[in-house]
Motif scaffolding. Structure first.
Motif, PDB file in Angstrom:
ATOM      1  N   GLY A   1      -4.922   4.656  -3.348  1.00 30.23           N
ATOM      2  CA  GLY A   1      -4.639   3.595  -2.245  1.00 30.23           C
ATOM      3  C   GLY A   1      -5.917   3.365  -1.253  1.00 30.23           C
ATOM      4  N   ASP A   2      -6.687   4.455  -1.456  1.00 28.89           N
ATOM      5  CA  ASP A   2      -8.081   4.233  -0.675  1.00 28.89           C
ATOM      6  C   ASP A   2      -8.920   3.327  -1.468  1.00 28.89           C
ATOM      7  N   GLU A   3      -8.867   3.362  -2.721  1.00 23.22           N
ATOM      8  CA  GLU A   3      -9.605   2.367  -3.699  1.00 23.22           C
ATOM      9  C   GLU A   3      -9.317   0.918  -3.328  1.00 23.22           C
ATOM     10  N   VAL A   4      -8.054   1.050  -3.194  1.00 25.00           N
ATOM     11  CA  VAL A   4      -7.289  -0.405  -3.031  1.00 25.00           C
ATOM     12  C   VAL A   4      -7.962  -0.991  -1.539  1.00 25.00           C
TER      13      VAL A   4
ATOM     14  N   THR B   1       3.312   6.003  -5.760  1.00 26.36           N
ATOM     15  CA  THR B   1       3.229   6.126  -6.946  1.00 26.36           C
ATOM     16  C   THR B   1       2.117   6.854  -7.563  1.00 26.36           C
ATOM     17  N   PHE B   2       0.819   6.364  -7.100  1.00 26.25           N
ATOM     18  CA  PHE B   2      -0.395   6.945  -7.604  1.00 26.25           C
ATOM     19  C   PHE B   2      -1.341   7.822  -6.773  1.00 26.25           C
ATOM     20  N   GLY B   3      -0.901   7.961  -5.402  1.00 31.15           N
ATOM     21  CA  GLY B   3      -1.669   9.010  -4.668  1.00 31.15           C
ATOM     22  C   GLY B   3      -2.461   8.068  -3.737  1.00 31.15           C
ATOM     23  N   PHE B   4      -3.118   9.203  -2.708  1.00 28.65           N
ATOM     24  CA  PHE B   4      -3.707   8.439  -1.652  1.00 28.65           C
ATOM     25  C   PHE B   4      -5.232   8.134  -2.010  1.00 28.65           C
TER      26      PHE B   4
ATOM     27  N   LEU C   1       0.738  -1.292   0.170  1.00 26.66           N
ATOM     28  CA  LEU C   1       0.079   0.016   0.084  1.00 26.66           C
ATOM     29  C   LEU C   1       0.769   1.289   0.021  1.00 26.66           C
ATOM     30  N   ALA C   2       1.891   1.191   0.659  1.00 22.93           N
ATOM     31  CA  ALA C   2       2.935   2.601   0.918  1.00 22.93           C
ATOM     32  C   ALA C   2       3.270   2.732  -0.294  1.00 22.93           C
ATOM     33  N   ASN C   3       3.816   1.916  -1.361  1.00 22.53           N
ATOM     34  CA  ASN C   3       4.283   2.108  -2.833  1.00 22.53           C
ATOM     35  C   ASN C   3       3.316   2.619  -3.613  1.00 22.53           C
ATOM     36  N   ILE C   4       1.861   1.928  -3.331  1.00 23.66           N
ATOM     37  CA  ILE C   4       0.650   2.473  -4.275  1.00 23.66           C
ATOM     38  C   ILE C   4       0.500   3.897  -3.948  1.00 23.66           C
TER      39      ILE C   4
END
Length: 589
Positions: free
Chosen positions: A218-221, A212-215, A206-209
């Motif tokens: 990350g929330d969607e994941v 790389t792509f923004g929080f 999750l930290a890498n996501i």
């Protein structure tokens, strides 16, 4: 004649100009209390408890959706109340304990009503508030009051209650409610043949996501992973969000073998397909740590701690997957020791039993002290002293390092104020290099006196410096602005470059003691130290060799060009603050 300021009775409720208000006659009309109560969705009642007779307001049938008011008895009304709430209302009006004779007390209760009978789909939420009057024997005789329909308010309260109990992003239980559910599960699992299991599932990437792509991505994941895990729960199991990238899963009536099967089911649910996000399709890497309840954890704290321990071991495996907690005697001994040390540090800070010890840093040429490094000593309740090496690393892991840094700063500044000529070197942990409050405290304790701060060198370990170079640069710049010098401690352990040292604008380099300890017998270390000193000289940096404990080592270092020495050859650390326990004993004597 009326008194000044009094309103004539015949004109009190009538406008001065009747022609200016066409509705003025309505103001003088009698109040229709029944209509007012109906508009507020309220009705009145009176219940004579000994005869079970209920008298209702005229509007009760309309407000309570009763086609024909048949509830003339209290027992009839009770029959219309949702079964689970019957005792709630009865206990509010007629508690088991008697009251004082001829007394009056108020009550308020909420319950669900089925006005058309229990087979009907119609239900109302009622708030009833009123007063109960007792007779000569202290038992309830009459209950009277107001009933109000609160469907909309109840739904809003339930919505707010849901939000207070559930995580806003995933809709799952929040951490507080998850731990409540875990406590209940552990309690049930103590019964024979009813084992349970507790998992913590973490999103490893999750930290890498986020980076790389923004929080938002990350929330969607996080949300999708939570949905997939929840979809694989059995009836009666519970899931909640433990922290930003971790979910807690409670598996009731689940033995070790069943837990292993369940873990694979959860892992497969996440791995089976990619996650579609607004950025792109991503793969979440989930690992799970589990613990058997109550076999290996009979408290919430133990269950969470041991599940996290298993999760850490799952992360360290190349294949990830699922790891179940296994008792380990050495690990438990270490854990207990850590808890004891943490407790000792906390109480020592509170009791003022953290002391300052000074260790001389001498000039390589004159062998005279030019500075003293501040070391901490912990005074135990029996008066014995513990060196920082025995508690500092554990304290930092348990987030006590910041408190120890603050205490060391207070002791150092106080000592410098009392000793105007001395120069001190003070170590700070990684946490303090990112703590603006530490810098504020430094300035405040020194009273903004630059002359005092020019006698202070702040030491930062090399590993701390390279952990977040930009943050360390900002910290060093602030120190230099205040007048402090900066030294890199344990240089060589982290293999950073002199280019980084230049960007940090440090004044001194302290060579890691592991390269000094066996210098006479280790040619490789000698080459390293020689190269380091040569580069330091090129950058016009002073060098300090640690762990100099014999004359042979000192001679080699002097020949290599090291400018300062520190070690037991030049004296042991000296405690300069008064021990509390010894002082108390002396006072008693």
């Amino acid at each position: 004649m009326n008194e000044p300021g009094a309103i004539a009775p015949e004109r009190a409720c009538v406008p001065r100009d009747h022609h200016q208000n066409a509705d003025s006659t309505q103001l003088a009309a009698p109040l229709d209390l029944s209509a007012i109560l109906t508009s507020a969705q309220e009705t009145a009642f009176r219940w004579h408890i000994p005869t079970d007779c209920m008298i209702w307001g005229d509007n009760a049938g309309i407000v309570l959706h009763l086609p024909s008011l048949t509830a003339h008895k209290g027992s009839d009304w009770q029959f219309l109340i949702f079964a689970e709430h019957v005792s709630r209302r009865y206990d509010s009006i007629a508690p088991k304990a008697k009251g004082p004779p001829y007394s009056r007390r108020s009550y308020r209760v909420q319950y669900r009503l089925m006005p058309r009978g229990r087979r009907s789909q119609l239900s109302l939420w009622i708030e009833e508030h009123g007063a109960v009057e007792t007779g000569s024997d202290g038992m309830p005789v009459v209950a009277s009051g107001i009933m109000r329909v609160i469907n909309e308010r109840y739904e809003e309260e339930q919505r707010l209650l849901f939000l207070s109990d559930h995580d806003a992003l995933t809709g799952q239980l929040n951490r507080v409610r998850l731990t409540d559910a875990l406590a209940a599960s552990i309690s049930r699992a103590r019964a024979p043949d009813r084992p349970a299991a507790f998992f913590i599932a973490g999103i490893g990437n999750l930290a890498n996501i986020n980076e790389t792509f923004g929080f938002d991505t990350g929330d969607e994941v996080i949300k999708t992973v939570g949905e997939r895990l929840r979809a694989r729960l059995r009836g009666g199991d519970t899931i909640g969000r433990y922290s930003s990238n971790k979910f807690g899963i409670i598996l009731n009536e689940c033995d070790r073998a069943s837990a292993s099967i369940a873990a694979e089911r959860f892992l497969s649910a996440v791995r089976s397909e990619t996650i579609k996000t607004s950025a792109c399709e991503l793969q979440a890497q989930v690992v799970i740590g589990g613990v058997e309840l109550p076999l290996h954890a009979d408290t919430v704290q133990l269950a969470i701690g041991r599940a996290l321990d298993a999760l850490d071991r799952a992360k360290s495996r190349r294949t990830g997957g699922y790891v179940v907690f296994e008792p380990n005697a050495k690990r438990e001994r270490d854990r207990q020791r850590n808890l004891i040390i943490a407790d000792e540090v906390t109480h020592a800070l509170s009791d003022g039993r953290i002391h300052l010890a000074l260790h001389a840093i001498v000039s390589a040429e004159t062998i005279k002290p030019v500075c003293h490094e501040c070391l901490l000593r912990l005074e135990r309740t029996d008066g014995t002293m513990v060196s920082a090496g025995d508690f500092m690393a554990i304290a930092e892991r348990l987030d006590l390092g910041r408190m120890l840094d603050r205490r060391a700063l207070e002791l150092a500044i106080d000592y410098m104020k009392k000793n105007q000529e001395i120069e001190l070197a003070l170590n700070v942990s990684t946490l303090s290099t990112t703590d603006h409050e530490w810098l504020v405290a430094l300035h405040g304790l020194a009273g903004g006196r630059r002359q005092l701060l020019e006698r202070l060198t702040v030491e930062i370990t090399e590993t701390t410096a390279i952990h977040d170079l930009d943050q360390t640069m900002a910290f060093c710049d602030a120190l230099k602005e205040l007048g402090c010098k900066v030294a890199i401690d344990d240089f060589g352990a982290g293999y950073t470059s002199f280019r980084n040292l230049r960007s940090l604008a440090v004044d001194k380099v302290k060579i890691d003691g592991s390269f000094i300890k066996n210098l006479p017998a280790d040619p490789a270390n000698r080459v390293f130290v020689e190269s380091l000193v040569s580069l330091a000289r090129a950058f016009r940096l002073e060098t300090v060799a640690e762990w100099v404990d014999d004359e042979e080592t000192a001679a080699i270092l002097r020949k290599l060009g090291v400018t300062h020495f520190q070690g037991y050859l030049f004296g042991e650390p000296v405690i300069v603050t008064e021990p509390k326990v010894a002082a108390r004993h002396a006072a008693r004597g």
